[in-house]
Design a protein around this motif. Structure first.
Motif, PDB file in Angstrom:
ATOM      1  N   TYR A 129       0.838  -1.200   0.000  1.00 28.12           N
ATOM      2  CA  TYR A 129       0.000   0.000   0.000  1.00 28.12           C
ATOM      3  C   TYR A 129       0.872   1.249   0.000  1.00 28.12           C
ATOM      4  O   TYR A 129       0.572   2.223  -0.706  1.00 28.12           O
ATOM      5  CB  TYR A 129      -0.912   0.005   1.231  1.00 28.12           C
ATOM      6  N   GLU A 130       1.929   1.249   0.791  1.00 29.77           N
ATOM      7  CA  GLU A 130       2.811   2.417   0.862  1.00 29.77           C
ATOM      8  C   GLU A 130       3.555   2.628  -0.453  1.00 29.77           C
ATOM      9  O   GLU A 130       3.765   3.767  -0.874  1.00 29.77           O
ATOM     10  CB  GLU A 130       3.809   2.250   2.005  1.00 29.77           C
ATOM     11  N   TYR A 131       3.968   1.560  -1.101  1.00 30.46           N
ATOM     12  CA  TYR A 131       4.635   1.683  -2.401  1.00 30.46           C
ATOM     13  C   TYR A 131       3.746   2.422  -3.398  1.00 30.46           C
ATOM     14  O   TYR A 131       4.239   3.229  -4.203  1.00 30.46           O
ATOM     15  CB  TYR A 131       4.967   0.301  -2.961  1.00 30.46           C
ATOM     16  N   LEU A 132       2.436   2.152  -3.339  1.00 34.17           N
ATOM     17  CA  LEU A 132       1.497   2.708  -4.316  1.00 34.17           C
ATOM     18  C   LEU A 132       0.845   4.005  -3.857  1.00 34.17           C
ATOM     19  O   LEU A 132       0.027   4.567  -4.579  1.00 34.17           O
ATOM     20  CB  LEU A 132       0.415   1.668  -4.642  1.00 34.17           C
ATOM     21  N   GLY A 133       1.161   4.466  -2.645  1.00 39.05           N
ATOM     22  CA  GLY A 133       0.659   5.754  -2.202  1.00 39.05           C
ATOM     23  C   GLY A 133      -0.603   5.730  -1.386  1.00 39.05           C
ATOM     24  O   GLY A 133      -1.185   6.780  -1.120  1.00 39.05           O
ATOM     25  N   GLY A 134      -1.083   4.552  -0.996  1.00 41.20           N
ATOM     26  CA  GLY A 134      -2.275   4.482  -0.166  1.00 41.20           C
ATOM     27  C   GLY A 134      -3.495   4.005  -0.930  1.00 41.20           C
ATOM     28  O   GLY A 134      -3.484   3.809  -2.153  1.00 41.20           O
ATOM     29  N   GLU A 135      -4.591   3.838  -0.199  1.00 37.60           N
ATOM     30  CA  GLU A 135      -5.812   3.286  -0.784  1.00 37.60           C
ATOM     31  C   GLU A 135      -6.370   4.155  -1.901  1.00 37.60           C
ATOM     32  O   GLU A 135      -6.792   3.654  -2.942  1.00 37.60           O
ATOM     33  CB  GLU A 135      -6.861   3.112   0.316  1.00 37.60           C
ATOM     34  N   SER A 136      -6.394   5.465  -1.675  1.00 34.71           N
ATOM     35  CA  SER A 136      -6.981   6.363  -2.678  1.00 34.71           C
ATOM     36  C   SER A 136      -6.192   6.349  -3.973  1.00 34.71           C
ATOM     37  O   SER A 136      -6.773   6.378  -5.063  1.00 34.71           O
ATOM     38  CB  SER A 136      -7.062   7.783  -2.121  1.00 34.71           C
ATOM     39  N   ALA A 137      -4.862   6.314  -3.864  1.00 33.46           N
ATOM     40  CA  ALA A 137      -4.031   6.266  -5.064  1.00 33.46           C
ATOM     41  C   ALA A 137      -4.247   4.955  -5.822  1.00 33.46           C
ATOM     42  O   ALA A 137      -4.270   4.934  -7.063  1.00 33.46           O
ATOM     43  CB  ALA A 137      -2.556   6.425  -4.687  1.00 33.46           C
ATOM     44  N   ILE A 138      -4.420   3.871  -5.095  1.00 32.42           N
ATOM     45  CA  ILE A 138      -4.674   2.585  -5.750  1.00 32.42           C
ATOM     46  C   ILE A 138      -6.021   2.600  -6.457  1.00 32.42           C
ATOM     47  O   ILE A 138      -6.149   2.163  -7.603  1.00 32.42           O
ATOM     48  CB  ILE A 138      -4.607   1.440  -4.718  1.00 32.42           C
TER      49      ILE A 138
END
Length: 384
Positions: A129-138
Motif C-alpha cells: 500500500y505504501e509503495y502505491l501511495g495508499g488506498e486512494s491512489a490505488i
C-alpha cells in the motif's frame, strides 16, 4: 551334597517357563526407535546452530543498515518488521530444538513465532500500500476496471465484476483476520496444552489439535487468497518494486512452514515418525515431528536471510538518508526508528478503519512527501 565330600553338583540350566499363561521374552538390545535419533545428537544442535547464527548475523546487519539509512520511514518500518521474521523464526526454533527432550515445551516457544508471523503478513500488505501511495491512489488506478477472470489467481468467481473500494476492503480484512486468529489460536493452544487436551498430530475428535488445525487452515488460506487477489490487481503498478520476489519470499517463509508442519503431522499419524522410548528419555511422536519441523526451519532461515537481502535491499535508501553534508542518521535516530517499527499502534488503527461500518465513506491517503494522511470521500455504493 555328593557322598565322599565331593564338589556340589552344578544346578541344571534354567529352562524357559512353560505353560498356557506364561510367556518368556529373552533380553535383547534396545530397539532402533529407542536409540537416540539425530535430533538428540550434538551434531543436530551444531548444524542448526551454525545456520541459525549465520542467518542472525546476516539479517541483523541488514536491519541495522535499514535503520541507519532510515530515509523512508513509512516504507522501511514495514521492511524492518518483515526482516525480523528471520531472528524470531530461527532463534525460536533453535530454542525448541535445544529443549527437544522436554516433551511439549516447544508449544510454548512456538506461540511467539505464531503471533509474529501474522504481524509479518499485515506488514507486507501494508508495504505494498505504501509503495502505491495508499488506498486512494490505488483506487484512482484500478477503480471501475473489470476484474480479469483467472483460475490461477482465483478470480474466476469474480467474472463480470469491477474493482472497487470493497475489493480493497476485502483484501485488508482477510489479512487482518489472520492477525487476530493466529494469536488467538496460539493462546488457545497453550491453554489446551496446560489441561492435556492438545497433542501435535492427534486428529482425534476429543483432541484440540484437530479443531485448531481446521481454524488455522481456513484462516491462512483466506489470507493467502486475499494477498493473491491484491497482487493480481496491482502487479503492473508494483512492477518498479520487484513485487514477485518479495511476494514469493514472504509467502514461502510463512505459509510453506505452516504446511510443512502439517505434512509432518500427517506423516506422524501414518506411523512414519515413531516415538522415542529409552531408559533416559521418553518423547512422543508429536514432539518428534515438531523437532524435525524446528530443525528444518533453522536451516531454511539461512536461505530466507539470503533471499530477503535481495528482496529488500537497503542500498535504495542510502542516498535519501544523507543530509546536506553527506552524513547518515545518528545512533539516536537508529534506536528511535527501531522503537517505531515495533509499535503495533498502526495495526490497531488500521483494523478499526477497515472493520468500521463507515468504511465505505472514506479511505486513507498517504503521501510520499509528508508523513500525513488525508481523507477522501467516496460514494457509499462503492462496495464489492
Amino acid at each position: 551334597l555328593c557322598s565322599g565330600g565331593g564338589v556340589p553338583a552344578a544346578p541344571p540350566p534354567t529352562a524357559a517357563p512353560t505353560g498356557p499363561n506364561i510367556s518368556w521374552i529373552p533380553e535383547a538390545p534396545l530397539l532402533s526407535q529407542e536409540q537416540p535419533i539425530f535430533l538428540m545428537t550434538p551434531a543436530a544442535q551444531a548444524v542448526s546452530g551454525f545456520f541459525v547464527w549465520t542467518a542472525l548475523l546476516l539479517t541483523c546487519h541488514q536491519i541495522y543498515m535499514h535503520l541507519r539509512f532510515y530515509s523512508s520511514p513509512r516504507e522501511q518500518r514495514h521492511i524492518v518488521r518483515i526482516l525480523f521474521i528471520v531472528p524470531v523464526y530461527a532463534f525460536d526454533s533453535w530454542l525448541s530444538l535445544l529443549f527437544f527432550t522436554n516433551d511439549q515445551y516447544y508449544v510454548y516457544f512456538d506461540t511467539i513465532r505464531d503471533c509474529y508471523e501474522a504481524f509479518v503478513i499485515y506488514s507486507f500488505l501494508s508495504l505494498c500500500y505504501e509503495y502505491l501511495g495508499g488506498e486512494s491512489a490505488i483506487m484512482a488506478e484500478i477503480r471501475g476496471k473489470p476484474i480479469q477472470s483467472s483460475c490461477l489467481y482465483g478470480t474466476c468467481c469474480l467474472r463480470g465484476r469491477a474493482y472497487s473500494i470493497g475489493f480493497l476492503r476485502f483484501c485488508k480484512q482477510a489479512t487482518l483476520q489472520f492477525c487476530v486468529v493466529k494469536p488467538l489460536m496460539a493462546a488457545i493452544t497453550v491453554l489446551l496444552q496446560a489441561y492435556g487436551k492438545y497433542k501435535d498430530g492427534d486428529f482425534d475428535v476429543a483432541s484440540g489439535y484437530l479443531y485448531v488445525t481446521i481454524v488455522y487452515n481456513v484462516s491462512v488460506s483466506l489470507s493467502l487468497y486475499a494477498l493473491f487477489l491484491f497482487y493480481f490487481s496491482t502487479r503492473e503498478l508494483l512492477s518498479p518494486y520487484s513485487p514477485t520476489l518479495k511476494f514469493l519470499v514472504v509467502k514461502s517463509v510463512v505459509f510453506l512452514s505452516f504446511w510443512q508442519g502439517l505434512l509432518l503431522a500427517i506423516l506422524e499419524k501414518c506411523g512414519a515418525i515413531p516415538q522415542i522410548n529409552s531408559l533416559e528419555v521418553s518423547v512422543g511422536e508429536g514432539t518428534v515431528a515438531a523437532g524435525y519441523q524446528n530443525f528444518l526451519i533453522c536451516v531454511q532461515m539461512f536461505f530466507a536471510a539470503l533471499a530477503l537481502r535481495h528482496a529488500f535491499p537497503f542500498q535504495v535508501y542510502m542516498d535519501k538518508s544523507l543530509d546536506s553534508q553527506g552524513r547518515c542518521a545518528p545512533m539516536k535516530s537508529i534506536s528511535s526508528g527501531l522503537k517505531e517499527t515495533m509499535n503495533p499502534g498502526d495495526v490497531v488503527q488500521d483494523a478499526i478503519h477497515n472493520f468500521s461500518p463507515a468504511y465505505q465513506q472514506y479511505t486513507q491517503q498517504s503521501t510520499l512527501e509528508r508523513d500525513t494522511e488525508r481523507t477522501l470521500l467516496l460514494s457509499s455504493d462503492d462496495e464489492l
